[in-house]
Design a protein around this motif. Sequence first.
Motif, PDB file in Angstrom:
ATOM      1  N   PRO A  61      12.235   6.974   5.080  1.00 49.55           N
ATOM      2  CA  PRO A  61      12.729   7.380   3.754  1.00 49.55           C
ATOM      3  C   PRO A  61      12.346   6.471   2.593  1.00 49.55           C
ATOM      4  O   PRO A  61      12.322   6.918   1.444  1.00 49.55           O
ATOM      5  N   ASP A  62      12.077   5.195   2.838  1.00 49.73           N
ATOM      6  CA  ASP A  62      11.744   4.286   1.748  1.00 49.73           C
ATOM      7  C   ASP A  62      10.234   4.117   1.554  1.00 49.73           C
ATOM      8  O   ASP A  62       9.793   3.279   0.766  1.00 49.73           O
ATOM      9  N   MET A  63       9.426   4.920   2.234  1.00 46.12           N
ATOM     10  CA  MET A  63       7.974   4.743   2.189  1.00 46.12           C
ATOM     11  C   MET A  63       7.403   4.922   0.779  1.00 46.12           C
ATOM     12  O   MET A  63       6.724   4.029   0.253  1.00 46.12           O
ATOM     13  N   LEU A  64       7.656   6.056   0.151  1.00 38.36           N
ATOM     14  CA  LEU A  64       7.048   6.326  -1.146  1.00 38.36           C
ATOM     15  C   LEU A  64       7.500   5.325  -2.203  1.00 38.36           C
ATOM     16  O   LEU A  64       6.691   4.850  -3.008  1.00 38.36           O
ATOM     17  N   GLN A  65       8.785   4.994  -2.215  1.00 39.48           N
ATOM     18  CA  GLN A  65       9.309   4.047  -3.204  1.00 39.48           C
ATOM     19  C   GLN A  65       8.652   2.682  -3.060  1.00 39.48           C
ATOM     20  O   GLN A  65       8.184   2.084  -4.047  1.00 39.48           O
ATOM     21  N   ASP A  66       8.595   2.171  -1.832  1.00 36.53           N
ATOM     22  CA  ASP A  66       8.034   0.844  -1.608  1.00 36.53           C
ATOM     23  C   ASP A  66       6.543   0.806  -1.941  1.00 36.53           C
ATOM     24  O   ASP A  66       6.057  -0.141  -2.588  1.00 36.53           O
ATOM     25  N   LEU A  67       5.808   1.813  -1.516  1.00 35.31           N
ATOM     26  CA  LEU A  67       4.370   1.819  -1.789  1.00 35.31           C
ATOM     27  C   LEU A  67       4.100   1.973  -3.283  1.00 35.31           C
ATOM     28  O   LEU A  67       3.181   1.342  -3.823  1.00 35.31           O
ATOM     29  N   TYR A  68       4.886   2.792  -3.946  1.00 38.44           N
ATOM     30  CA  TYR A  68       4.717   2.976  -5.388  1.00 38.44           C
ATOM     31  C   TYR A  68       4.965   1.667  -6.137  1.00 38.44           C
ATOM     32  O   TYR A  68       4.188   1.287  -7.027  1.00 38.44           O
ATOM     33  N   GLU A  69       6.021   0.967  -5.787  1.00 35.84           N
ATOM     34  CA  GLU A  69       6.345  -0.289  -6.468  1.00 35.84           C
ATOM     35  C   GLU A  69       5.249  -1.327  -6.250  1.00 35.84           C
ATOM     36  O   GLU A  69       4.885  -2.070  -7.181  1.00 35.84           O
ATOM     37  N   LYS A  70       4.710  -1.398  -5.062  1.00 35.27           N
ATOM     38  CA  LYS A  70       3.633  -2.358  -4.788  1.00 35.27           C
ATOM     39  C   LYS A  70       2.366  -1.988  -5.559  1.00 35.27           C
ATOM     40  O   LYS A  70       1.670  -2.872  -6.078  1.00 35.27           O
ATOM     41  N   ALA A  71       2.074  -0.698  -5.639  1.00 37.16           N
ATOM     42  CA  ALA A  71       0.894  -0.261  -6.383  1.00 37.16           C
ATOM     43  C   ALA A  71       1.031  -0.573  -7.866  1.00 37.16           C
ATOM     44  O   ALA A  71       0.096  -1.088  -8.499  1.00 37.16           O
ATOM     45  N   GLU A  72       2.192  -0.290  -8.430  1.00 35.09           N
ATOM     46  CA  GLU A  72       2.420  -0.528  -9.852  1.00 35.09           C
ATOM     47  C   GLU A  72       2.425  -2.021 -10.183  1.00 35.09           C
ATOM     48  O   GLU A  72       1.831  -2.451 -11.190  1.00 35.09           O
ATOM     49  N   LYS A  73       3.079  -2.807  -9.359  1.00 35.31           N
ATOM     50  CA  LYS A  73       3.168  -4.247  -9.601  1.00 35.31           C
ATOM     51  C   LYS A  73       1.795  -4.898  -9.633  1.00 35.31           C
ATOM     52  O   LYS A  73       1.539  -5.804 -10.440  1.00 35.31           O
ATOM     53  N   ASN A  74       0.891  -4.427  -8.768  1.00 40.28           N
ATOM     54  CA  ASN A  74      -0.416  -5.065  -8.639  1.00 40.28           C
ATOM     55  C   ASN A  74      -1.558  -4.250  -9.221  1.00 40.28           C
ATOM     56  O   ASN A  74      -2.721  -4.629  -9.064  1.00 40.28           O
ATOM     57  N   GLN A  75      -1.218  -3.131  -9.886  1.00 40.63           N
ATOM     58  CA  GLN A  75      -2.247  -2.257 -10.460  1.00 40.63           C
ATOM     59  C   GLN A  75      -3.323  -1.924  -9.412  1.00 40.63           C
ATOM     60  O   GLN A  75      -4.525  -2.008  -9.671  1.00 40.63           O
ATOM     61  N   ALA A  76      -2.856  -1.563  -8.233  1.00 43.57           N
ATOM     62  CA  ALA A  76      -3.754  -1.347  -7.100  1.00 43.57           C
ATOM     63  C   ALA A  76      -4.415   0.027  -7.148  1.00 43.57           C
ATOM     64  O   ALA A  76      -3.811   1.003  -7.596  1.00 43.57           O
ATOM     65  N   GLN A  77      -5.637   0.068  -6.677  1.00 42.74           N
ATOM     66  CA  GLN A  77      -6.316   1.353  -6.522  1.00 42.74           C
ATOM     67  C   GLN A  77      -5.850   2.061  -5.258  1.00 42.74           C
ATOM     68  O   GLN A  77      -5.840   3.279  -5.211  1.00 42.74           O
ATOM     69  N   PHE A  78      -5.474   1.290  -4.258  1.00 43.45           N
ATOM     70  CA  PHE A  78      -4.764   1.882  -3.129  1.00 43.45           C
ATOM     71  C   PHE A  78      -3.968   0.817  -2.399  1.00 43.45           C
ATOM     72  O   PHE A  78      -4.269  -0.381  -2.468  1.00 43.45           O
ATOM     73  N   VAL A  79      -2.922   1.285  -1.713  1.00 45.72           N
ATOM     74  CA  VAL A  79      -2.046   0.429  -0.917  1.00 45.72           C
ATOM     75  C   VAL A  79      -2.131   0.890   0.528  1.00 45.72           C
ATOM     76  O   VAL A  79      -2.016   2.078   0.823  1.00 45.72           O
ATOM     77  N   ILE A  80      -2.328  -0.063   1.435  1.00 44.17           N
ATOM     78  CA  ILE A  80      -2.391   0.215   2.865  1.00 44.17           C
ATOM     79  C   ILE A  80      -1.080  -0.245   3.500  1.00 44.17           C
ATOM     80  O   ILE A  80      -0.614  -1.347   3.224  1.00 44.17           O
ATOM     81  N   CYS A  81      -0.493   0.591   4.340  1.00 46.10           N
ATOM     82  CA  CYS A  81       0.730   0.171   5.026  1.00 46.10           C
ATOM     83  C   CYS A  81       0.560   0.303   6.534  1.00 46.10           C
ATOM     84  O   CYS A  81      -0.374   0.937   7.033  1.00 46.10           O
ATOM     85  N   GLY A  82       1.491  -0.296   7.264  1.00 45.03           N
ATOM     86  CA  GLY A  82       1.495  -0.160   8.703  1.00 45.03           C
ATOM     87  C   GLY A  82       1.981   1.216   9.122  1.00 45.03           C
ATOM     88  O   GLY A  82       2.478   2.006   8.307  1.00 45.03           O
ATOM     89  N   PHE A  83       1.866   1.510  10.417  1.00 46.62           N
ATOM     90  CA  PHE A  83       2.300   2.813  10.925  1.00 46.62           C
ATOM     91  C   PHE A  83       2.674   2.690  12.393  1.00 46.62           C
ATOM     92  O   PHE A  83       2.408   1.673  13.046  1.00 46.62           O
ATOM     93  N   TYR A  84       3.294   3.736  12.895  1.00 48.58           N
ATOM     94  CA  TYR A  84       3.652   3.832  14.306  1.00 48.58           C
ATOM     95  C   TYR A  84       2.871   4.973  14.953  1.00 48.58           C
ATOM     96  O   TYR A  84       2.672   6.023  14.333  1.00 48.58           O
ATOM     97  N   ILE A  85       2.446   4.777  16.179  1.00 52.32           N
ATOM     98  CA  ILE A  85       1.955   5.882  16.995  1.00 52.32           C
ATOM     99  C   ILE A  85       3.032   6.172  18.025  1.00 52.32           C
ATOM    100  O   ILE A  85       3.335   5.331  18.875  1.00 52.32           O
ATOM    101  N   ASP A  86       3.637   7.343  17.923  1.00 50.61           N
ATOM    102  CA  ASP A  86       4.705   7.742  18.836  1.00 50.61           C
ATOM    103  C   ASP A  86       4.125   8.693  19.884  1.00 50.61           C
ATOM    104  O   ASP A  86       3.752   9.826  19.569  1.00 50.61           O
ATOM    105  N   THR A  87       4.027   8.221  21.110  1.00 49.34           N
ATOM    106  CA  THR A  87       3.478   9.025  22.203  1.00 49.34           C
ATOM    107  C   THR A  87       4.632   9.620  23.003  1.00 49.34           C
ATOM    108  O   THR A  87       5.409   8.889  23.621  1.00 49.34           O
ATOM    109  N   TYR A  88       4.728  10.942  22.969  1.00 50.71           N
ATOM    110  CA  TYR A  88       5.817  11.629  23.651  1.00 50.71           C
ATOM    111  C   TYR A  88       5.418  11.984  25.080  1.00 50.71           C
ATOM    112  O   TYR A  88       4.261  12.270  25.367  1.00 50.71           O
TER     113      TYR A  88
END
Length: 354
Positions: free
Chosen positions: A98-125
């Motif tokens: 739920p906090d993904m978009l907010q956190d990535l947006y704030e990091k992009a705005e703070k640093n005037q980034a062209q893109f922000v890379i975040c970690g992820f999970y691979i969930d194998t069922y």
Amino acid sequence: MDDIKISVIMPVYKVEKYVAKAIESILHQTLSEFELWTVDDGSPDKSGEICDAYAAKDPRIHVIHKENGGAPSARNAAMKLAKGKYFFFLDADDWAEPDMLQDLYEKAEKNQAQFVICGFYIDTYYGKNQEHYISEKYCVDDAVYEDAQSFRENSYRYFDRNLLYAPWNKLVLASYLREHDIFFPEMFRDDFPFNLAIVRDAQRVVVCTDAYYHFLRAREESETTKFYRNLYEKREEEHGWMVDLYKEWNIDNPEVREMISRRYVERIIECVTNLTCSSCTLSHKERMQEIGRILSNPKIDECLRYAKIRSAYTKLALLPIRWKAVRLAWLEATVITFVKEHNGKLFALLRSHR
């Protein structure tokens, strides 16, 4: 809305069991100034109807219905209409914290980034009804790059951790994409060339160690479970793109050579295993001939000289390839495929330790 901070773009095809969770994960974001473009790519099930039902309840959700053309054409259709300052690309069978978009947006705005890379999970069922899963986390340390050279010199770290292959763990500045005329190429496995286009001229990049995105693996309809007739040729092409990128950047050092070489030989294992999956349409003779063709490539020996294999599992898997032992490679791949198709838990554990 007058202030759309992020356009979330999601191609939709044969995901009626999953698309509601993907949409709900966006609706429950702590950042509310978004629009969600769902693109029904001629889906034969009820996926499009599910999207329409959500759109009727929330004006931030838009639905495009189009003839089937693949995920690249679906994403491109939405990109031409999206109005957000940033784009985020979501797959319809995945979901986001739920906090993904907010956190990535704030990091992009703070640093005037062209893109922000975040970690992820691979969930194998796994399990009879896929009621259990194993989650693998992919991430690296936080970093901020304010110039192209510093990002390029460290980019091998992010390729190595699978952070620069898929589009769905990045928030990308829309004006940057438009300035460089970047769209998804309408081709088999479009993710990697799209990412190469993004990183090629990037000047300001932020890397976030937090993981927000959940990529689901092992459902029957998943792209990761299919047989691909030309997978080997595709992997050869991708290897060439990677080599060309670093030549263009004029970067040649032991770390980059090792990463590229190790990725190449690991994908040779994948290409051989692809020929033993249950949906493979080739005869046994054709499979053996194809394995022989793959193992005869002199690039394998060259890359094995540079690659530093990290796990006992991968070292063992590479032995038939080192020896050019076609029948042994086929036998080993058959075992790997059996585990992959019948014991998702064990396969996930093996992958996590490779």
